[in-house]
Design a protein around this motif. Structure first.
Motif, PDB file in Angstrom:
ATOM      1  N   TYR A 124       0.813  -1.209   0.000  1.00  0.00           N
ATOM      2  CA  TYR A 124       0.000   0.000   0.000  1.00  0.00           C
ATOM      3  C   TYR A 124       0.851   1.265   0.000  1.00  0.00           C
ATOM      4  O   TYR A 124       0.442   2.284  -0.549  1.00  0.00           O
ATOM      5  N   SER A 125       2.045   1.209   0.577  1.00  0.00           N
ATOM      6  CA  SER A 125       2.942   2.371   0.505  1.00  0.00           C
ATOM      7  C   SER A 125       3.302   2.671  -0.944  1.00  0.00           C
ATOM      8  O   SER A 125       3.331   3.833  -1.361  1.00  0.00           O
ATOM      9  N   LEU A 126       3.583   1.621  -1.708  1.00  0.00           N
ATOM     10  CA  LEU A 126       3.925   1.806  -3.126  1.00  0.00           C
ATOM     11  C   LEU A 126       2.694   2.128  -3.964  1.00  0.00           C
ATOM     12  O   LEU A 126       2.719   3.033  -4.808  1.00  0.00           O
ATOM     13  N   GLN A 182       0.934   3.942  -8.441  1.00  0.00           N
ATOM     14  CA  GLN A 182      -0.528   4.001  -8.491  1.00  0.00           C
ATOM     15  C   GLN A 182      -1.104   3.277  -9.698  1.00  0.00           C
ATOM     16  O   GLN A 182      -2.158   2.662  -9.607  1.00  0.00           O
ATOM     17  N   GLU A 183      -0.426   3.335 -10.810  1.00  0.00           N
ATOM     18  CA  GLU A 183      -0.919   2.718 -12.032  1.00  0.00           C
ATOM     19  C   GLU A 183      -0.412   1.291 -12.222  1.00  0.00           C
ATOM     20  O   GLU A 183      -0.701   0.666 -13.240  1.00  0.00           O
ATOM     21  N   LYS A 184       0.344   0.766 -11.281  1.00  0.00           N
ATOM     22  CA  LYS A 184       0.946  -0.561 -11.422  1.00  0.00           C
ATOM     23  C   LYS A 184       0.735  -1.391 -10.154  1.00  0.00           C
ATOM     24  O   LYS A 184       1.691  -1.684  -9.423  1.00  0.00           O
ATOM     25  N   LEU A 243       2.594  -5.113  -5.671  1.00  0.00           N
ATOM     26  CA  LEU A 243       2.440  -6.348  -4.894  1.00  0.00           C
ATOM     27  C   LEU A 243       3.647  -7.258  -5.067  1.00  0.00           C
ATOM     28  O   LEU A 243       4.100  -7.881  -4.104  1.00  0.00           O
ATOM     29  N   ALA A 244       4.196  -7.322  -6.262  1.00  0.00           N
ATOM     30  CA  ALA A 244       5.378  -8.155  -6.490  1.00  0.00           C
ATOM     31  C   ALA A 244       6.564  -7.653  -5.668  1.00  0.00           C
ATOM     32  O   ALA A 244       7.258  -8.439  -5.008  1.00  0.00           O
ATOM     33  N   ILE A 245       6.803  -6.362  -5.648  1.00  0.00           N
ATOM     34  CA  ILE A 245       7.900  -5.779  -4.868  1.00  0.00           C
ATOM     35  C   ILE A 245       7.669  -6.024  -3.380  1.00  0.00           C
ATOM     36  O   ILE A 245       8.588  -6.410  -2.645  1.00  0.00           O
ATOM     37  N   ALA A 246       6.446  -5.825  -2.927  1.00  0.00           N
ATOM     38  CA  ALA A 246       6.125  -6.039  -1.517  1.00  0.00           C
ATOM     39  C   ALA A 246       6.339  -7.494  -1.117  1.00  0.00           C
ATOM     40  O   ALA A 246       6.858  -7.780  -0.027  1.00  0.00           O
ATOM     41  N   THR A 247       5.981  -8.403  -1.990  1.00  0.00           N
ATOM     42  CA  THR A 247       6.131  -9.822  -1.692  1.00  0.00           C
ATOM     43  C   THR A 247       7.599 -10.212  -1.638  1.00  0.00           C
ATOM     44  O   THR A 247       8.012 -10.987  -0.760  1.00  0.00           O
ATOM     45  N   VAL A 248       8.411  -9.677  -2.523  1.00  0.00           N
ATOM     46  CA  VAL A 248       9.847  -9.975  -2.501  1.00  0.00           C
ATOM     47  C   VAL A 248      10.485  -9.415  -1.228  1.00  0.00           C
ATOM     48  O   VAL A 248      11.303 -10.087  -0.584  1.00  0.00           O
ATOM     49  N   ALA A 249      10.113  -8.209  -0.827  1.00  0.00           N
ATOM     50  CA  ALA A 249      10.653  -7.623   0.407  1.00  0.00           C
ATOM     51  C   ALA A 249      10.283  -8.457   1.621  1.00  0.00           C
ATOM     52  O   ALA A 249      11.119  -8.722   2.497  1.00  0.00           O
ATOM     53  N   SER A 250       9.052  -8.896   1.679  1.00  0.00           N
ATOM     54  CA  SER A 250       8.635  -9.696   2.830  1.00  0.00           C
ATOM     55  C   SER A 250       9.263 -11.092   2.806  1.00  0.00           C
ATOM     56  O   SER A 250       9.415 -11.721   3.853  1.00  0.00           O
ATOM     57  N   THR A 251       9.651 -11.562   1.635  1.00  0.00           N
ATOM     58  CA  THR A 251      10.311 -12.868   1.530  1.00  0.00           C
ATOM     59  C   THR A 251      11.665 -12.844   2.220  1.00  0.00           C
ATOM     60  O   THR A 251      12.026 -13.790   2.938  1.00  0.00           O
TER      61      THR A 251
END
Length: 166
Positions: free
Chosen positions: A23-25, A31-33, A38-46
């Motif tokens: 949600y930060s991103l 906003q348009e992507k 979600l992909a970036i957030a998922t990699v960071a949390s990984t």
């Protein structure tokens, strides 16, 4: 059962990291992507989840050297990222649950339900299987004495200790 509980706690914490980063991103620079966010957030949390999984969730398991284990962990998570993105991709690009087809609030609810709920549930199931099967497959790591591993007998086919041959 304690291993599953620890896995769930790490997963809940990683879910928090995913949500915060997503949600930060999504509400600022991406906003348009939404899929990219979600992909970036998922990699960071990984990366966050690997540290906690290695040290706590699966601390009683092993079977691989650190480099191979980390490589397998990230490979399983790459598959989980793909699994995680499928519901959001379907929601946005197959069902077209986005503006102008539906309102902004409907779009955000659909994104959350598809990406954060369904995607996370599917990715979590994939991770649980993958971690136990490929990343942390073995029994407890051997004990060390003065930094040197102590040889221990391999378990039998059902996990029971094998009697040593005299």
């Amino acid at each position: 059962m304690p291993e599953l509980f620890r896995f769930a706690v790490v997963g809940a914490a990683a879910y928090g990291v995913t949500t915060l980063v997503d949600y930060s991103l999504k509400l600022t620079v991406l906003q348009e992507k939404p899929v990219t966010a979600l992909a970036i957030a998922t990699v960071a949390s990984t990366a966050f989840a690997y540290l906690l999984s290695r040290r706590w969730s699966f601390a009683g398991r092993g079977g691989h050297g650190r480099l191979r284990e980390a490589t397998l962990f990230f490979a399983v998570n790459a598959g989980a990222v793909a699994v995680n993105l499928v519901p959001l991709l379907v929601s946005r690009y197959v069902l077209r649950l986005e503006e102008p087809n539906i309102g902004y609030l409907g779009q955000e609810i659909a994104d959350f339900a598809a990406g954060m709920v369904l995607g996370t549930a599917a990715g979590t199931a994939f991770r649980w299987f993958g971690y136990r099967r490929w990343v942390f497959p073995g029994p407890a790591r051997p004990k060390e004495i003065h930094g040197e591993p102590v040889a221990q007998p391999c378990p039998g086919p059902r996990g029971e200790p094998v009697a040593e041959v005299p």
